[in-house]
Motif scaffolding. Sequence first.
Motif, PDB file in Angstrom:
ATOM      1  N   GLY A  25      -4.344   2.325   8.776  1.00  0.00           N
ATOM      2  CA  GLY A  25      -3.652   2.758   9.990  1.00  0.00           C
ATOM      3  C   GLY A  25      -4.181   2.008  11.207  1.00  0.00           C
ATOM      4  O   GLY A  25      -3.418   1.529  12.047  1.00  0.00           O
ATOM      5  N   VAL A  26      -5.507   1.877  11.270  1.00  0.00           N
ATOM      6  CA  VAL A  26      -6.113   1.156  12.396  1.00  0.00           C
ATOM      7  C   VAL A  26      -5.748  -0.331  12.327  1.00  0.00           C
ATOM      8  O   VAL A  26      -5.398  -0.961  13.333  1.00  0.00           O
ATOM      9  N   VAL A  43     -19.080  13.591   1.194  1.00  0.00           N
ATOM     10  CA  VAL A  43     -17.997  12.652   1.447  1.00  0.00           C
ATOM     11  C   VAL A  43     -16.843  13.354   2.152  1.00  0.00           C
ATOM     12  O   VAL A  43     -16.184  12.779   3.023  1.00  0.00           O
ATOM     13  N   PHE A 103       0.830  -1.209   0.000  1.00  0.00           N
ATOM     14  CA  PHE A 103       0.000   0.000   0.000  1.00  0.00           C
ATOM     15  C   PHE A 103       0.866   1.261   0.000  1.00  0.00           C
ATOM     16  O   PHE A 103       0.572   2.230  -0.705  1.00  0.00           O
ATOM     17  N   VAL A 106     -14.957  12.223   5.445  1.00  0.00           N
ATOM     18  CA  VAL A 106     -13.506  12.095   5.563  1.00  0.00           C
ATOM     19  C   VAL A 106     -13.020  12.777   6.843  1.00  0.00           C
ATOM     20  O   VAL A 106     -12.176  12.255   7.563  1.00  0.00           O
ATOM     21  N   PRO A 157       1.097   5.512  12.155  1.00  0.00           N
ATOM     22  CA  PRO A 157      -0.301   5.267  11.791  1.00  0.00           C
ATOM     23  C   PRO A 157      -0.968   6.424  11.049  1.00  0.00           C
ATOM     24  O   PRO A 157      -2.066   6.240  10.541  1.00  0.00           O
ATOM     25  N   VAL A 195      -3.483  14.492  -2.756  1.00  0.00           N
ATOM     26  CA  VAL A 195      -4.248  13.946  -3.878  1.00  0.00           C
ATOM     27  C   VAL A 195      -5.634  14.598  -3.908  1.00  0.00           C
ATOM     28  O   VAL A 195      -6.163  14.923  -4.977  1.00  0.00           O
ATOM     29  N   PHE A 211      -9.576   6.444  -1.399  1.00  0.00           N
ATOM     30  CA  PHE A 211      -8.190   6.493  -0.953  1.00  0.00           C
ATOM     31  C   PHE A 211      -8.105   6.832   0.543  1.00  0.00           C
ATOM     32  O   PHE A 211      -7.392   6.180   1.313  1.00  0.00           O
ATOM     33  N   PHE A 212      -8.884   7.828   0.967  1.00  0.00           N
ATOM     34  CA  PHE A 212      -8.913   8.178   2.390  1.00  0.00           C
ATOM     35  C   PHE A 212      -9.375   6.991   3.230  1.00  0.00           C
ATOM     36  O   PHE A 212      -8.811   6.694   4.280  1.00  0.00           O
ATOM     37  N   LEU A 213     -10.418   6.324   2.739  1.00  0.00           N
ATOM     38  CA  LEU A 213     -10.987   5.193   3.472  1.00  0.00           C
ATOM     39  C   LEU A 213      -9.910   4.139   3.709  1.00  0.00           C
ATOM     40  O   LEU A 213      -9.712   3.660   4.830  1.00  0.00           O
ATOM     41  N   VAL A 217      -2.763  11.774   1.797  1.00  0.00           N
ATOM     42  CA  VAL A 217      -3.833  11.707   0.798  1.00  0.00           C
ATOM     43  C   VAL A 217      -4.412  13.099   0.518  1.00  0.00           C
ATOM     44  O   VAL A 217      -4.973  13.342  -0.549  1.00  0.00           O
ATOM     45  N   THR A 220      -6.810  16.504  -7.220  1.00  0.00           N
ATOM     46  CA  THR A 220      -7.982  16.044  -7.975  1.00  0.00           C
ATOM     47  C   THR A 220      -9.148  17.023  -7.842  1.00  0.00           C
ATOM     48  O   THR A 220      -9.936  17.155  -8.768  1.00  0.00           O
ATOM     49  N   THR A 240       0.794   4.000  -2.764  1.00  0.00           N
ATOM     50  CA  THR A 240       0.548   5.419  -2.504  1.00  0.00           C
ATOM     51  C   THR A 240       1.610   6.282  -3.182  1.00  0.00           C
ATOM     52  O   THR A 240       1.297   7.214  -3.909  1.00  0.00           O
ATOM     53  N   TYR A 268     -13.584  10.467   9.571  1.00  0.00           N
ATOM     54  CA  TYR A 268     -12.560   9.417   9.622  1.00  0.00           C
ATOM     55  C   TYR A 268     -11.336   9.923  10.365  1.00  0.00           C
ATOM     56  O   TYR A 268     -10.714   9.192  11.124  1.00  0.00           O
ATOM     57  N   ALA A 307      -2.508   8.601   5.707  1.00  0.00           N
ATOM     58  CA  ALA A 307      -3.796   9.287   5.591  1.00  0.00           C
ATOM     59  C   ALA A 307      -3.581  10.793   5.384  1.00  0.00           C
ATOM     60  O   ALA A 307      -4.270  11.425   4.580  1.00  0.00           O
ATOM     61  N   ALA A 341     -11.571  12.858  -8.300  1.00  0.00           N
ATOM     62  CA  ALA A 341     -11.740  13.471  -6.975  1.00  0.00           C
ATOM     63  C   ALA A 341     -12.523  12.537  -6.054  1.00  0.00           C
ATOM     64  O   ALA A 341     -12.224  12.429  -4.864  1.00  0.00           O
ATOM     65  N   PHE A 342     -13.519  11.834  -6.621  1.00  0.00           N
ATOM     66  CA  PHE A 342     -14.278  10.879  -5.790  1.00  0.00           C
ATOM     67  C   PHE A 342     -13.371   9.728  -5.358  1.00  0.00           C
ATOM     68  O   PHE A 342     -13.498   9.204  -4.258  1.00  0.00           O
ATOM     69  N   ALA A 382     -10.211   9.900  -4.678  1.00  0.00           N
ATOM     70  CA  ALA A 382      -9.420  10.343  -3.528  1.00  0.00           C
ATOM     71  C   ALA A 382     -10.279  10.411  -2.273  1.00  0.00           C
ATOM     72  O   ALA A 382      -9.906   9.909  -1.216  1.00  0.00           O
ATOM     73  N   LYS A 383     -11.454  11.031  -2.403  1.00  0.00           N
ATOM     74  CA  LYS A 383     -12.254  11.299  -1.204  1.00  0.00           C
ATOM     75  C   LYS A 383     -12.979  10.065  -0.688  1.00  0.00           C
ATOM     76  O   LYS A 383     -13.046   9.841   0.515  1.00  0.00           O
ATOM     77  N   MET A 384     -13.553   9.276  -1.610  1.00  0.00           N
ATOM     78  CA  MET A 384     -14.364   8.147  -1.148  1.00  0.00           C
ATOM     79  C   MET A 384     -13.517   6.923  -0.851  1.00  0.00           C
ATOM     80  O   MET A 384     -13.854   6.135   0.018  1.00  0.00           O
ATOM     81  N   PHE A 419      -5.559   7.032  18.041  1.00  0.00           N
ATOM     82  CA  PHE A 419      -4.145   7.201  18.391  1.00  0.00           C
ATOM     83  C   PHE A 419      -3.954   8.525  19.132  1.00  0.00           C
ATOM     84  O   PHE A 419      -3.179   9.379  18.724  1.00  0.00           O
ATOM     85  N   ALA A 469      -6.581   4.453   3.454  1.00  0.00           N
ATOM     86  CA  ALA A 469      -5.420   4.916   4.217  1.00  0.00           C
ATOM     87  C   ALA A 469      -5.735   5.011   5.706  1.00  0.00           C
ATOM     88  O   ALA A 469      -4.939   4.601   6.552  1.00  0.00           O
ATOM     89  N   VAL A 470      -6.908   5.556   6.042  1.00  0.00           N
ATOM     90  CA  VAL A 470      -7.251   5.750   7.447  1.00  0.00           C
ATOM     91  C   VAL A 470      -7.420   4.402   8.143  1.00  0.00           C
ATOM     92  O   VAL A 470      -6.852   4.158   9.209  1.00  0.00           O
ATOM     93  N   PHE A 471      -8.182   3.488   7.516  1.00  0.00           N
ATOM     94  CA  PHE A 471      -8.463   2.238   8.217  1.00  0.00           C
ATOM     95  C   PHE A 471      -7.297   1.254   8.147  1.00  0.00           C
ATOM     96  O   PHE A 471      -7.194   0.364   8.988  1.00  0.00           O
ATOM     97  N   LEU A 523      -9.478   8.408  13.477  1.00  0.00           N
ATOM     98  CA  LEU A 523      -8.075   7.979  13.435  1.00  0.00           C
ATOM     99  C   LEU A 523      -7.266   8.633  14.548  1.00  0.00           C
ATOM    100  O   LEU A 523      -6.552   7.969  15.298  1.00  0.00           O
TER     101      LEU A 523
END
Lengths: 485, 332
Positions: free
Chosen positions: A132-133, B306, A83, B310, B62, B72, A124-126, B69, B76, A87, B313, B66, A117-118, A120-122, B321, A128-130, B317
């Motif tokens: 991390g978890v 969205v 990942f 974000v 961690p 990006v 990629f963030f999802l 991003v 975008t 990235t 999220y 994120a 853009a969707f 990235a927002k819908m 942490f 990357a964030v999860f 996150l």
Amino acid sequence: MIPAPDPVFSSVVQFAQTSMLLSPELASRAQFGWTISVHILFASLSIGLAPFIVYFTWKDVTSDEESYTRLREFWIKVFAVGFVMGTVTGIPMSFQFGTNFPQFAEAAGEMIGGPLAFEAKMAFFLEAVFLGVLLFGRERVSDRTYILSSVLTGAGAWLSGFWILVVNAWMQTPRGFELVQRNGMEIARLTDPIAAFFTPRMPWMYVHMMNASVIAVTLAVAGIAAYMIWRNRESKAWNTALRMAVVLLLISAPLQAIHGDAYGRHVAETQEQKFAAMEAHYDTGQADLHLIAIPKSFDALTDPRTDNLFTISLPAVGSFLASGGDFQAEVTGLHEYDDNPPVALVFWSFRAMVGLGFLFIGLALWGGNLLRQGKLRESTRYLQTMMLASPLGFVALLTGWYVTEIGRQPWVIQDVLKTNDAVSTTLTGAEATGTLVAFVVLYIALLTAFGFVLKWMIEGELERMGVRKREESGRPRMPWVKGDD
Amino acid sequence: MTSLLIPVDAYLVESLPTVWFGVVMFSLAMYVALDGMDFGIGMLYATRDDHDRETLLSAFGPIWDANEVWIVAFGTTLLAAFPAVYSRLLSEHYLLAIAIVMALLMRGVAPELREQRDEPEWHRRCDQLFVFGSTVTPLLLGTLVGSWIFGTAVFSLPSLLTGVGLVALCLTSGAAFLAAKTSGPLADDMVRFGTLSTAAYLGGVVVLLAVVYWLNPANVRALLVTLPAAAVVLASVGFGLGGIAAARQGRHKLWFGTTFGLSFLLVGLVATLLYPTIYPASGLTIDAVVVSPLALNLTTILGLPVLLLVLWYFKFLYGTFAGPVDGEGYST
């Protein structure tokens, strides 16, 4: 007074200008092709590993079997490294539309900007964030949240693929727009978002690519599992992984062939020129289907015409497939076009992809038979074959994309914008060639590093299973380290 | 069907193009604030011994991906709303843009590769790459933003000063984040470094503004003496000094909050100097380059909710942490 140019120097300059530097267009295309080829390996690794990660996480959390903990830890680590590679190689992709193909970005901005853009927002963030978890949060969140994190990470990868393919499918079969003038150039104005997002190509591409990613990763998992079993036949965890991979391959490999056959017909209907290039079909008329093509001479590698090839062909079956049932159907030949894609690349890539696809079905059936007999772990020959086959799914995936992307040339947006009209007008050959070389060097280093990481992880797992001794000093030297450190 | 759901010929609200200018700037500000902090960690990493380095990497682990991003999201969103600006900004600063993504690549892979092998030589190489990428990326990114807003060539004094200013800002937010997450000598050092870098940042902004006032690129002089620009600059000085005060009193979380404010103010200054122009080198305004109503309305309806998700999220996150960090990771 300007000194007379040194003849040696000026000939060097001339050589540099004529021979060493690629044109901005060729260098940009090569750079995009190279960077996306590397990126797509990691992107498909995320997509294909996602189901494995979810399954291993779920089994690990809900059962007490230690083998699932190990599989989860091993593959999440691969996922994490992949990942990060995805990235760092993906960010250049999101900027290269602008750096190298600004005319394309400006002309198609309304059509591709939204989906990107969707993404990235819908997605990629999802992811990357999860992730991390998932990586750092096992002790910090509840079991349920932890499983959910694995699902959301995987969903992010699959959704990411969706929006990227919305963009690519639109470039293959564009619709939902009108051409208008803006700021002195012709641009595509969005008129119908549903038509533009769900183009005819979109569902074909999505199914084919997601399944291709699953096949590629399944083969990689199978290859690594086969190696582990070969070294330690009793390993419970890796026998589980290999069984899973064989079952998944039994489903996904035949599905890809059946789906690919119908996909090919769709391409013949929507992109005649690409279809002709796939079959190296030059003269309009009835088309044969070349099942197997073997070059007679080196020329055939760069110019795959029937005269240059030994072929095993089904007469008129090309027409039959392209038209969906008519052996007499006329298939447009490449001679009808002024400007054709590099036929040899498309022709041979297509053959490599299809050939590998059939090989995978064979491997799946062989493995399925051994599994049925309960001899999977005993067949050394199968284990060794799977080790050799482990990167081939990615090869098939890449060659499939070469058919799609190179086959669309000379167009970047089919029948709307030519690639050479999309290239930056301010870019010089020196800049473009320079960055191409830099990307080649950097990404080879990256791939090498990834290869080493995989090797170290496999060695670590072997040590853990007790079939490989840790070396004297506790760690082998890096190849470049001289003397004591 | 779509015309029933989404207006085709008019923006949902008249000011929608300006709203999206705001969203583009917001994404950039989030990037500068969050990944800027990561760059700061990467630069401060060079000053630490092996023990502290493990702590820094645990803090970074961690969250950095994120955070990254957001670049990006910025790129975008710019493409989705103002494709002509995206195209020109990147193609007219070709080498700079490519160098940024390459430096970002080095920053990203170095810590990931480092932890795969327990060997001093390997660690040393990865550490060098990490520090290099963390320093060069904000320097070049600031230079790119400077060339954008002042409409200058890549290596102009104003653009380079913007790059240097961004480096100082990243050092400040990295130091504040680490001070908030650690204690003892490490946190004390961070307060010391952070105070210096805040002073450097504020000094840098003053020098930058003096230089652009004097050189007047893209006729920016007139914009500098307006109320919004003056307010942003004064607020930056206030946040900077307030941050130093909070740092010295040991209120590290508050200090970190002020650095977040500083990042948003810097991007606020960028927005103030641009608006209503969006690409000064060609004199393009927001209204001239914004996409058509249907496209922007669609991006609004699908994209803005969205974006809120974000943000949630990120809350999750950073909540997961939230604790202080040491070499082993975040404690609960």
